[in-house]
Design an enzyme around this catalytic site. Structure first.
Site, mmCIF file in Angstrom:
data_model
loop_
_atom_site.group_PDB
_atom_site.id
_atom_site.type_symbol
_atom_site.label_atom_id
_atom_site.label_comp_id
_atom_site.label_asym_id
_atom_site.label_seq_id
_atom_site.Cartn_x
_atom_site.Cartn_y
_atom_site.Cartn_z
ATOM 1 N N ASP A 97 -1.941 5.625 1.176
ATOM 2 C CA ASP A 97 -3.030 4.661 1.319
ATOM 3 C C ASP A 97 -3.167 4.210 2.774
ATOM 4 O O ASP A 97 -2.212 4.283 3.548
ATOM 5 C CB ASP A 97 -2.778 3.422 0.446
ATOM 6 C CG ASP A 97 -2.805 3.772 -1.036
ATOM 7 O OD1 ASP A 97 -3.453 4.764 -1.400
ATOM 8 O OD2 ASP A 97 -2.167 3.029 -1.811
HETATM 9 N N1 URA Z 1 1.610 4.899 -4.167
HETATM 10 C C1 URA Z 1 0.737 3.972 -3.692
HETATM 11 O O1 URA Z 1 0.403 3.036 -4.384
HETATM 12 N N2 URA Z 1 0.272 4.123 -2.442
HETATM 13 C C2 URA Z 1 0.637 5.126 -1.612
HETATM 14 O O2 URA Z 1 0.196 5.201 -0.471
HETATM 15 C C3 URA Z 1 1.546 6.088 -2.115
HETATM 16 C C4 URA Z 1 2.011 5.947 -3.401
#
Ligand code: URA
Length: 239
Positions: free
Chosen positions: A102
């Site tokens: 993310d």
């Molecule tokens: N899980 C999440 O919630 N975000 C990420 O970036 C990776 C795994």
């Protein structure tokens, strides 16, 4: 003879999925003829062009491990003009991230221009452990922890949590830091897991991917994967 999208990916031009999009959009020509059928078989002797530019198999494959900073997007380009993981790597090659983190997640991400390698690692049967450090806005009780460790269902599918360790509890601020290891790679999966027990992830970092870690890389730093590491990752896939 191989499927056109597989050949395009193996030449390092882009991922197989992106190659399929290009074919569907009519951007791919084989021996001067536009091809929009995904199943079309071609050989290395056919002349393939994308947007009028001939691609060939002499592309050198590149493999990177990056310690992604916060506020960087895990894609090749961004329509909002935000910095991407690709912008952080000094190369002319058409690399792209393998999977995604993310925008606000930091940590380990791999990038390559080798379509076969990327597909192998992203295949659902690829059981590579990913370890995250998550800070949450709640102190979980034993039931919550057991729920995550055992039978957690997220969006109708069970999540297998290989390990869950409490690293720190701050009673004053009502926060907790945990280390969690999972195999699957659904988008936002860690945030969704903690959501199921009423907690919001306020900080997230991926610290491990199989045998790889980013201990030797500062935020924003990267290095090439070694041949040994690349072979080891392929070996994980064949188990
Ligand atoms: N899980 C999440 O919630 N975000 C990420 O970036 C990776 C795994």
């Amino acid at each position: 003879m191989e499927r056109l999208q597989k050949i395009i990916a193996s030449y390092g031009y882009t991922s197989r999925r992106k190659a399929e999009d290009l074919i569907k959009k009519g951007k791919v020509m084989v021996n001067g003829q536009m091809v929009s059928e995904l199943g079309t078989k071609v050989s290395e002797h056919d002349v393939i062009s994308i947007d009028g530019v001939i691609i060939n198999k002499d592309v050198k494959h590149e493999y990177y491990i990056l310690n992604k900073p916060r506020s960087v997007i895990s894609s090749i380009t961004d329509d909002k003009g935000r910095i991407t993981v690709v912008d952080l790597i000094n190369t002319e090659a058409r690399i792209y991230p393998i999977g995604r983190l993310d925008y606000d997640t930091t940590g380990l991400i791999l990038l390559t221009n080798d379509g076969d390698f990327a597909n192998t690692l992203m295949h659902p049967s690829m059981e590579v452990e990913k370890t995250y450090i998550a800070k949450i806005d709640k102190i979980l009780n034993k039931e919550d922890i057991d729920k995550i460790r055992k039978n957690l269902i997220v969006e109708g599918r069970k999540v297998v949590v290989n390990r869950l360790k409490v690293k720190k509890i701050d009673k004053e601020k009502n926060t907790m830091i945990l280390e969690i290891t999972i195999i699957e790679g659904r988008n936002h999966i860690i945030k969704k897991i903690f959501n199921e027990v009423g907690a919001k992830v306020t900080k997230l970092s991926r610290i491990g991917y199989g045998f790889l870690n980013v201990k030797d890389l500062k935020s924003g730093e990267y290095r090439n994967l070694t041949i040994k590491e690349i072979k080891k990752l392929y070996a994980l896939a064949k188990k």
